[in-house]
Design an enzyme around this catalytic site. Sequence first.
Site: not given
Length: 373
Positions: A78-80, A82-83
Amino acid sequence: MRGLSLFANVGIAETYLEELGIEISIANELLENRCRFYKHCHPKTKVIKGDITNPETYEEIIKNAKKEKIDFIIATPPCQGMSLAGQKNPLDPRNSLVKYAIDAIVELKPKFAILENVVQQLKTPIEYHGKKILIPEYIEERLKQLYNINEEKIINAMDYGVAQNRKRAIFLFSRKDTGYKWEFPKKKEKIITLKEAIGDLPSLDPLIKEEDKRINLPYYKEKLEEALKVSKYHTPKEAPWRQVEAMMHTKTGKSAFENEFYYPKNIHGQKIKGGAFTYMRMDWEKPAPTVTMYNGSISSFTNVHPGRLLPDGTYSDARVLTLYELFIITSLPKDWNPPEWASENFIRQVIGEAIPPLLIKEITKQIPKELLK
C-alpha cells in the site's frame, strides 16, 4: 514459472503474465471483497486472505509458496502513507509493509521479483535495527548479496503504450545465479494520447442527480443507448447539476475555477475553494493523468472527460470517465469483466490503486524465455 502476488489487490497487475509463461499460483490480500474479486479474475490462483503482518498468515503464504516452488514474486505494498494523493505521512505504518515483501523474497529466493510503489517510496524512511533508513537503502542492504538490482528505479507507464501518465518506483530483482540483470525496457517512441485511446467512443451526458434538472440534458437517453452498444460499462456516473453546469462551460484541458461565472459552487450557490487541477478537464492531446482512487469525483484531480465544443458554446461530456474508458487507459482488456456483485465505486477504487498491467507485461517481457522455466 509459478509466481506469488503479495498485496495483490484484485489481480490487475498480473493480467497478462500468463501470456509470458508466468502463472500466479498464490496470492495474498487482506480484504475479503478483494479476495473474491481476485478469484473471479484468476480462478486458478489460490488466494490467501489475511494480514501479512500476522505470523500465521505469513507462514501460510510461505508454506504454500514453497510447495508450489515459486520462482517469481510481484509485490505492491500500500502507498497511501507516501502518495501525493494521500497523507504523505512518513510514519504511516503501511510504509513498513515493504519489509514483509522483502522477507518473503529472502526466504523464498525466487529467480525474479518485482516491487512496485509510488515514486515517494524512494525518499521514505522506515525503521531498521533501531535506526531510520530510506526504503531503497533498506532494500539494497537486504538483497544485494543475492540479487542483481536495476539501476533506474523510476518509470512512467505512458512510455510503454499505456494511455496514462503514471510514474512509479519499481525495483527489479534477478537472482545472481541466473546470470541476468533485469532492467527497464527501452521506451517506445510513440505516446498514446486520449484522442487515440478513447476519442472514437460515443459521447455521453452525465446522469444529473436532481431529477428536475435532467431536462437540461435532453439527449441523455439517446446518447446512453449508443454508448451501451459499445459496452455495458460505457455508462455515465451521476453528478449534481451545479458540478455538471460548471464543467459544461469549461474548456478542454482547463479547470472550472478559471471560469468567470460558471465556477464551482456549493449547494447555496456560493463560490468554493479548490486545489490545483481539481474540477479540471483532461487534454485530448496528452495521455490521461494518473488515475487515483477518487476517479469517480468531478471535484478531484483532473478526472473530467476532455469534452468537445458544441454549437451553443458549451462543452460535451461534462462527466468523469466511464468504467470502460478507465479500462482502456489502465491498459486492461476492453472485454475485462469484473464480477457482477462489485459496485461501480469499488471497481473504480481498485483500478485507481492498480499498476497498469501492460507496463508489467512490457517490463517482464525483457526476461529471456529460457529463464522463465
